[in-house]
Design a protein around this motif. Structure first.
Motif, PDB file in Angstrom:
ATOM      1  N   VAL A 165     -45.491  34.629  31.103  1.00 48.15           N
ATOM      2  CA  VAL A 165     -44.541  33.902  31.946  1.00 48.15           C
ATOM      3  C   VAL A 165     -44.178  32.562  31.302  1.00 48.15           C
ATOM      4  N   PHE A 166     -45.184  31.800  30.899  1.00 47.09           N
ATOM      5  CA  PHE A 166     -44.945  30.484  30.301  1.00 47.09           C
ATOM      6  C   PHE A 166     -44.342  30.606  28.902  1.00 47.09           C
ATOM      7  N   SER A 167     -44.734  31.649  28.171  1.00 44.44           N
ATOM      8  CA  SER A 167     -44.199  31.833  26.830  1.00 44.44           C
ATOM      9  C   SER A 167     -42.693  32.103  26.864  1.00 44.44           C
ATOM     10  N   LYS A 168     -42.249  32.870  27.849  1.00 45.58           N
ATOM     11  CA  LYS A 168     -40.809  33.146  27.987  1.00 45.58           C
ATOM     12  C   LYS A 168     -40.037  31.867  28.322  1.00 45.58           C
ATOM     13  N   VAL A 169     -40.623  31.030  29.177  1.00 44.35           N
ATOM     14  CA  VAL A 169     -39.982  29.748  29.510  1.00 44.35           C
ATOM     15  C   VAL A 169     -39.857  28.879  28.258  1.00 44.35           C
ATOM     16  N   ALA A 170     -40.950  28.772  27.498  1.00 45.95           N
ATOM     17  CA  ALA A 170     -40.947  27.938  26.292  1.00 45.95           C
ATOM     18  C   ALA A 170     -39.930  28.444  25.275  1.00 45.95           C
ATOM     19  N   LEU A 171     -39.882  29.756  25.069  1.00 44.06           N
ATOM     20  CA  LEU A 171     -38.952  30.328  24.091  1.00 44.06           C
ATOM     21  C   LEU A 171     -37.502  30.084  24.498  1.00 44.06           C
ATOM     22  N   ALA A 172     -37.182  30.319  25.769  1.00 42.29           N
ATOM     23  CA  ALA A 172     -35.807  30.103  26.251  1.00 42.29           C
ATOM     24  C   ALA A 172     -35.404  28.637  26.127  1.00 42.29           C
ATOM     25  N   GLU A 173     -36.313  27.728  26.499  1.00 45.23           N
ATOM     26  CA  GLU A 173     -36.018  26.292  26.395  1.00 45.23           C
ATOM     27  C   GLU A 173     -35.785  25.887  24.942  1.00 45.23           C
ATOM     28  N   ARG A 174     -36.619  26.393  24.038  1.00 53.71           N
ATOM     29  CA  ARG A 174     -36.511  26.000  22.632  1.00 53.71           C
ATOM     30  C   ARG A 174     -35.263  26.567  21.979  1.00 53.71           C
ATOM     31  N   PHE A 175     -34.875  27.771  22.365  1.00 50.79           N
ATOM     32  CA  PHE A 175     -33.608  28.315  21.875  1.00 50.79           C
ATOM     33  C   PHE A 175     -32.445  27.442  22.335  1.00 50.79           C
ATOM     34  N   GLN A 176     -32.450  27.040  23.598  1.00 54.92           N
ATOM     35  CA  GLN A 176     -31.362  26.231  24.134  1.00 54.92           C
ATOM     36  C   GLN A 176     -31.323  24.851  23.480  1.00 54.92           C
ATOM     37  N   LEU A 177     -32.488  24.244  23.295  1.00 51.66           N
ATOM     38  CA  LEU A 177     -32.544  22.935  22.634  1.00 51.66           C
ATOM     39  C   LEU A 177     -32.027  23.029  21.199  1.00 51.66           C
ATOM     40  N   ALA A 178     -32.342  24.133  20.515  1.00 48.58           N
ATOM     41  CA  ALA A 178     -31.856  24.320  19.144  1.00 48.58           C
ATOM     42  C   ALA A 178     -30.332  24.452  19.135  1.00 48.58           C
ATOM     43  N   ARG A 179     -29.788  25.206  20.077  1.00 46.35           N
ATOM     44  CA  ARG A 179     -28.332  25.349  20.165  1.00 46.35           C
ATOM     45  C   ARG A 179     -27.674  24.012  20.475  1.00 46.35           C
ATOM     46  N   ASP A 180     -28.265  23.272  21.413  1.00 46.08           N
ATOM     47  CA  ASP A 180     -27.700  21.969  21.792  1.00 46.08           C
ATOM     48  C   ASP A 180     -27.680  20.996  20.611  1.00 46.08           C
ATOM     49  N   SER A 181     -28.628  21.159  19.692  1.00 43.58           N
ATOM     50  CA  SER A 181     -28.694  20.260  18.532  1.00 43.58           C
ATOM     51  C   SER A 181     -27.902  20.793  17.335  1.00 43.58           C
ATOM     52  N   GLY A 182     -27.163  21.895  17.540  1.00 42.89           N
ATOM     53  CA  GLY A 182     -26.317  22.431  16.480  1.00 42.89           C
ATOM     54  C   GLY A 182     -27.007  23.423  15.568  1.00 42.89           C
ATOM     55  N   SER A 183     -28.106  24.042  16.020  1.00 43.76           N
ATOM     56  CA  SER A 183     -28.822  25.041  15.220  1.00 43.76           C
ATOM     57  C   SER A 183     -28.887  26.352  15.985  1.00 43.76           C
ATOM     58  N   PRO A 184     -27.792  27.118  15.990  1.00 45.66           N
ATOM     59  CA  PRO A 184     -27.756  28.342  16.809  1.00 45.66           C
ATOM     60  C   PRO A 184     -28.752  29.409  16.360  1.00 45.66           C
ATOM     61  N   MET A 185     -29.225  29.330  15.112  1.00 46.00           N
ATOM     62  CA  MET A 185     -30.175  30.331  14.616  1.00 46.00           C
ATOM     63  C   MET A 185     -31.594  30.067  15.082  1.00 46.00           C
ATOM     64  N   GLY A 186     -31.855  28.860  15.598  1.00 47.33           N
ATOM     65  CA  GLY A 186     -33.194  28.542  16.079  1.00 47.33           C
ATOM     66  C   GLY A 186     -33.806  27.378  15.329  1.00 47.33           C
ATOM     67  N   SER A 187     -35.109  27.195  15.523  1.00 46.09           N
ATOM     68  CA  SER A 187     -35.838  26.074  14.926  1.00 46.09           C
ATOM     69  C   SER A 187     -37.265  26.524  14.639  1.00 46.09           C
ATOM     70  N   LEU A 188     -38.046  25.656  14.000  1.00 44.00           N
ATOM     71  CA  LEU A 188     -39.450  25.975  13.776  1.00 44.00           C
ATOM     72  C   LEU A 188     -40.203  26.096  15.103  1.00 44.00           C
ATOM     73  N   ASP A 189     -39.765  25.341  16.107  1.00 42.06           N
ATOM     74  CA  ASP A 189     -40.372  25.487  17.437  1.00 42.06           C
ATOM     75  C   ASP A 189     -40.100  26.878  18.012  1.00 42.06           C
ATOM     76  N   VAL A 190     -38.898  27.390  17.777  1.00 43.48           N
ATOM     77  CA  VAL A 190     -38.575  28.750  18.221  1.00 43.48           C
ATOM     78  C   VAL A 190     -39.461  29.757  17.485  1.00 43.48           C
ATOM     79  N   ALA A 191     -39.643  29.555  16.181  1.00 45.31           N
ATOM     80  CA  ALA A 191     -40.506  30.446  15.397  1.00 45.31           C
ATOM     81  C   ALA A 191     -41.939  30.414  15.928  1.00 45.31           C
ATOM     82  N   ALA A 192     -42.411  29.213  16.278  1.00 46.69           N
ATOM     83  CA  ALA A 192     -43.765  29.080  16.823  1.00 46.69           C
ATOM     84  C   ALA A 192     -43.891  29.839  18.142  1.00 46.69           C
TER      85      ALA A 192
END
Length: 261
Positions: free
Chosen positions: A124-151
């Protein structure tokens, strides 16, 4: 006739006087309104300012509680970690969604539940973290993701592994590695992400080694197990985890030798 004229004049005077009265009243009312200390336009501004200050205080409390929870997690004081992280998560859920703080606390809640052997809660928490990190990466101009998304992908893979779903675990580990290599090609150690402990990295490497061993990819499995062994010899000497990794390495060599014969 003169008397009639005087009455007419008086009536005209009264009419003029009564015509002037509403504008005078409106002017007086306007002056009273402008002189009022708490007009409708100032009240919302004050309320918004107070709400902003309250939100800032609550997020600071969340940050402090979260830092203490993360420290307790790394010290393997899981009871204290659960109390602190739960307190922090409740605050960021109310005041800090779609922030780095929110995604980090959700991520550590997932890690903690993995450590406690609760894969359902962890997911449950992992899905929240992944969705948030994907959105934060998109908001910062990185639509492919970030190292946080990989983690987060690697953490989710660990949960699938704990649930016995090797197929989805392998898929998520592979996605995490591919994203890490794309974003940080000079980084040689797989699954070493910002904020991750070496124990987390060793767990992911060991698990991926086991998945590749099950696929029949023995050389790839040995590479994963070898990296996990080196980390565990450093940070987990004389541990059951190190023994497990050494056992898996021995079994891969045994199976490989049997095939060569």
């Amino acid at each position: 006739m003169p008397k009639k004229s005087r009455r007419s004049g008086r009536r005209r005077g009264r009419t003029t006087s009564s015509t002037a009265s509403p504008s005078t009243t409106a002017s007086t009312a306007s002056n009273r309104t402008s002189a009022s200390p708490s007009t409708p336009s100032t009240r919302p501004k004050k309320a918004l300012r107070q709400e902003k200050q309250r939100r800032k205080r609550e997020l600071e409390l969340a940050r402090v509680a979260g830092d203490k929870g993360i420290q307790a997690y790394h010290a393997q004081k899981f009871g204290e970690a659960l109390a602190r992280l739960t307190e922090s998560y409740a605050l960021v859920e109310e005041h800090g969604r779609r922030t780095q703080l929110h995604s980090n606390i959700a991520n550590y809640m997932a890690k903690l539940h993995v450590a406690l052997g609760r894969p359902t809660e962890a997911m449950v928490f992992s899905k929240v973290a992944l969705a948030e990190r994907f959105q934060l990466a998109r908001d910062s101009g990185s639509p492919m993701g970030s190292l946080d998304v990989a983690a987060s992908l690697a953490d989710m893979a660990t949960i699938f592994f704990q649930q016995g779903d090797m197929t989805r675990a392998g898929e998520h580990y592979d996605q995490a590695l591919a994203l890490q290599q794309r974003l940080s090609p000079s980084h040689h150690l797989a699954f070493k992400f910002p904020g991750n402990s070496l124990i987390d990295t060793a767990d992911a490497l060991h698990n991926l080694g086991h998945i590749r061993e099950c696929r029949g990819e023995r050389l790839a499995a040995l590479n994963c197990y070898g990296n996990a062994r080196r980390i565990r010899e450093e940070v987990q000497p004389q541990s059951l985890q190190l023994s497990d990794t050494l056992l898996r390495i021995g079994m891969v060599y045994r199976d490989r030798h049997s095939l060569e014969r």
